[in-house]
Write an enzyme that holds these catalytic residues in place. Structure first.
Site, PDB file in Angstrom:
ATOM      1  N   SER A 260       0.830  -1.242  -0.083  1.00 51.37           N
ATOM      2  CA  SER A 260      -0.135   0.071  -0.158  1.00 51.37           C
ATOM      3  C   SER A 260       0.893   1.172  -0.068  1.00 51.37           C
ATOM      4  O   SER A 260       0.228   2.455  -0.119  1.00 51.37           O
ATOM      5  CB  SER A 260      -0.678   0.208   1.116  1.00 51.37           C
TER       6      SER A 260
ATOM      7  N   LYS B 161      -8.957   2.969   5.873  1.00 45.40           N
ATOM      8  CA  LYS B 161      -7.931   3.852   5.759  1.00 45.40           C
ATOM      9  C   LYS B 161      -8.715   5.424   5.464  1.00 45.40           C
ATOM     10  O   LYS B 161      -8.059   6.434   6.133  1.00 45.40           O
ATOM     11  CB  LYS B 161      -7.262   3.697   4.346  1.00 45.40           C
TER      12      LYS B 161
END
Length: 820
Positions: free
Chosen positions: A714, A757
């Site tokens: 990520s 997130k």
């Protein structure tokens, strides 16, 4: 020397030549013939190798001769002076012994008698005369002839105290062996008493001890009589110890048999007394099981098996070790709910109300569960995928299962698989093992008393595997709708139908679940809660629950909206609500103390009151500070406890172009950093970077919180932005966070955990986010109110990321690169 009449000895020994293994008794002579042979004299003798025994001087033994070479030797010697050399073989299995296969010390022997038996075998009776040492083999055909040197032993005088003590000790040990070994005839004691020569006594006892050929040969080779006597005494004492132990064991066994007979009679008497007093004994226990079995509704196969087992139990003595095992097995057969099940309640409106009452939010999850129940109502069977609720801790996965059981009016069973490493936990143990028991699947069904409960397999991602088996593989049969109707437990040894059970698994991570097991389950993601959802959960569930647990009512304590928000934002940072419940519990305990002590206290919990009770806030709402430093970029990460933001920091200093990575990065993040640097080098011209910078400066990339391991696909675009910022010394846009993977060609790849997130960025006060365009569908699934104040950029290429993230202005005091 006068020949003695053969007498019985106190031991039987295996004696044979090359091809013979017959058991033949040892017959002693009197003593070594010292008049015939002189110490050191050299002789040539026909040599007869023997195996499995050793001939000692003075001792008379029979030997059966089977090999042609040996037969020729003894026949010729018997016609001549009847003297031969006898020597033991090192390897009894060797049929054609050579010089290297023979020991170096043997015995000169006299053939006393030669007999041809009816079966064709030739037997000779020989007497040892004197020891010899083998010098050389002169010839090997038609039989072996050797050159030997006569040996004599050294022994103290018969009259010396030391000799008398040794002789006495040897005779005492021999007498003890005679008493302990009932197989030895009593005449052997008479023979032992008649031996007066110490040297012959040692040879006689050496020949008759229960020892290996190697040990007897070692006794023969000793020339010091005192040393031989000591070694011989050691062997005899060992034999005494073995005989004593054997006698002790036999005595115990005999005692055990007597005890068993005594127990049998006592049990028979006890049975009569129990019948008279009306106390339930083994027979009543068996009858009780039979009565229960008559009321059971079970398959014919199971009924036949039970009848067979209960018949076996009735034939066994209750005192035997097998009796309790069979009784426990029959009790399991009776107690298992073979056909006992609850009636389902398919009122879906009621189910929806129960789910809404027990769980705030989780709309997609609840919708999927209602769909599942609707199909179950129409189809009336569960031949479909197993549900797996997947998400971070504390979001209500296990309690969702309890709500489903309540909605369906089914029994509820929960089995924790965390740390289970033994396959027998699932499949059970074999009945033959000590302490065997069925697997936990059947144990729970027996406990709940229903064959169609809602069965929660908690923490299915935390099973392990070792030498005891793989529980994940054992679960394959349990969770496969095509197989679990014929599940076989190792203890039960019968097919049991698990297809009526509604299995629901829970997991925090999918990576550690066995791929084949994961394929059998339908994954339903249970995401973390937002700030607003946590506050609603606290008001509707956590605060009332904690008030009740601490003996308070609503009039004793209440939470102000800002006070509750202060608890959520300042003291918890998680996807679930466990930590929030603990903090609320701490506040209510403080109130409960004041109520119990009858003190004045503030009933309304405000932010100031929260800080007074819990102390300084643990978490800072605004984690982001500024963008005044080149190379510092905010990234987004997913963890098992929800989303978090993290910083990527890069710095340059004079060097040779090395790349240094720190912060406990995993292999994936290291590869992302390498790929980002390679992309930057490839497109350096577009970014107006001098190529010499990559060779003249070392680059250090660090992710703070170095004690925490970090990995995952990520951080690619975050690392790239950090590198581009430090090489160009341009500022990064303020309040910007990003997540996404990068390829060498600059393509931005989608990542997971978007909701967590996004919520983490929102908590940290971020204003803009960068996601891969393929994550747009994930963002759109998030409630509009949680993303309305965020500006979200969707990108496909790394150039777009840099165009959005990097400002034209440079940081204060930028690095002045040396362009030479």
């Amino acid at each position: 020397m006068k020949e003695k009449k053969p007498i019985h000895t106190f031991h039987m020994s295996e004696i044979a030549d090359m091809e013979s293994d017959q058991l033949i008794p040892i017959i002693p002579g009197d003593e070594e013939d010292d008049t015939t042979y002189v110490h050191g004299a050299e002789l040539e003798l026909p040599l007869l190798p023997i195996r499995n025994t050793v001939l000692f001087p003075g001792v008379v033994i029979p030997i059966t001769v089977g090999r042609q070479k040996s037969v020729r030797l003894v026949k010729k010697a018997y016609k001549g002076d009847k003297t031969i050399g006898v020597i033991a073989q090192k390897n009894a299995q060797s049929d054609e012994p050579e010089e290297k296969d023979l020991y170096r010390v043997g015995t000169i022997a006299k053939i006393l008698k030669l007999l041809v038996l009816p079966d064709g075998n030739t037997t000779i009776i020989i007497q040892g005369r004197s020891k010899f040492e083998l010098v050389d083999i002169i010839k090997e055909t038609p039989y072996m002839v050797a050159k030997v040197t006569v040996q004599k032993d050294k022994f103290p005088s018969k009259s010396s105290k030391e000799t008398k003590a040794l002789v006495s000790s040897l005779k005492e040990a021999a007498s003890k062996i005679l008493k302990l070994n009932p197989e030895i005839p009593q005449e052997a004691q008479v023979a032992l008493d008649n031996i007066s020569n110490p040297s012959f006594l040692m040879y006689f006892l050496s020949s008759n001890i229960n020892a290996d050929v190697k040990d007897k040969q070692a006794l023969l080779e000793l020339t010091n009589g005192k040393e031989r006597a000591t070694r011989l005494l050691e062997h005899m004492l060992k034999e005494i110890q073995m005989l004593e132990l054997k006698q002790e064991i036999q005595s115990k066994v005999h005692s055990d048999i007597d005890q068993q007979q005594r127990d049998y009679f006592l049990r028979q008497q006890m049975k009569v007394l129990q019948d008279e007093l009306g106390i339930e004994g083994p027979d009543q226990e068996i009858e009780s099981l039979k009565l229960k079995a008559q009321k059971k509704k079970w398959p014919d196969v199971v009924k036949k098996h039970f009848d067979k087992e209960i018949l076996k139990v009735s034939r066994i003595n209750p005192a035997s070790a097998e009796y309790p095992i069979l009784i426990n097995y029959c009790e399991l057969l009776v107690d298992l709910p073979w056909s006992d099940q609850t009636v389902d309640n398919f009122d879906l409106d009621k189910a929806q109300k129960i789910l809404d009452k027990d769980h705030y939010g989780l709309e997609k999850v609840k919708e999927r569960i209602i769909e599942y129940l609707a199909v179950l109502k129409l189809k009336q069977n569960l031949r479909g995928p197993i549900l797996c609720l997947y998400g971070p801790p504390g979001v209500g996965k296990t309690s969702l299962g309890r709500s489903i059981a309540q909605a369906l009016n089914r029994k509820y069973v929960r089995m924790s698989l965390g740390g289970v490493r033994d396959e027998a936990e699932i499949r059970g143990h074999r009945k033959t093992y000590v302490g065997a028991m069925p697997g936990r699947i059947l144990q729970n069904l027996k406990k709940v008393g229903s064959s169609n409960p809602v069965f929660i397999l908690d923490e299915i991602d935390k099973t392990g595997s070792d030498f005891r088996g793989d529980p994940s593989s054992a679960l394959l049969e349990v969770l496969d709708p095509e197989q679990n109707s014929t599940f076989v437990d190792n203890y039960l040894e019968l097919e049991y139908d698990l297809s009526k059970i509604l299995f629901i698994a829970t997991a925090n991570s999918l990576d550690t679940i066995h791929p084949a097991l994961r394929d059998r389950m339908e994954i339903i993601e249970v995401n973390g809660y937002t700030l607003e959802e946590k506050m609603e959960i606290a008001k509707k569930h956590l605060i009332p629950k904690q008030r009740k647990d601490h003996g308070l009512s609503a009039k004793d304590v209440s939470f102000d909206k800002t006070g509750l928000q202060a608890v959520v934002e300042g003291f918890t940072r998680e996807s679930g609500v466990r930590s929030l419940e603990r903090q609320i519990g701490s506040i209510i305990r403080n109130v409960a103390k004041s109520v119990a002590m009858e003190k004045e206290y503030q009933k309304k919990i405000t932010p100031a009151r929260v800080e007074e009770i819990l102390g300084t806030p643990v978490f800072d709402k605004e984690m982001y500070q500024d963008n005044e430093t080149a190379g510092v970029v905010t990234g987004l990460a997913w963890t098992s406890s929800g989303g978090e933001i993290l910083f990527i920091e890069s710095s340059l200093y004079k060097g040779k172009g090395k790349l240094i990575l720190s912060g406990q990065l995993g292999d994936v993040m290291k590869e992302s950093a390498t790929a980002a640097l390679s992309f930057l080098k490839t497109f350096a011209e577009e970014l107006k970077l001098d190529y010499k910078l990559f060779d003249d400066y070392d680059l250090h990339v660090h992710v703070p919180a170095g004690a925490v391991p970090k990995d995952g696909p990520s951080a690619g675009i975050t690392i790239l932005t950090s590198l581009a910022s430090v090489f160009t010394q341009r500022k990064v846009k303020a309040n910007l966070a990003m997540t996404g993977e990068i390829t060498l060609t600059g393509r931005v790849l989608p990542v997971g955990g978007i909701k967590e997130k996004l919520l983490a960025a929102r908590r940290a006060g971020m204003k803009e986010l960068i996601f891969c365009s393929k994550n747009k569908k994930d963002v759109e699934e998030i409630d509009e109110r949680y993303r309305s104040n965020l500006k979200i950029h969707f990108v496909d290429h790394a150039r777009e990321v840099l165009d959005i993230a990097l400002l034209k202005t440079k940081v204060d005091n930028p690095i002045k690169f040396n362009q030479n």
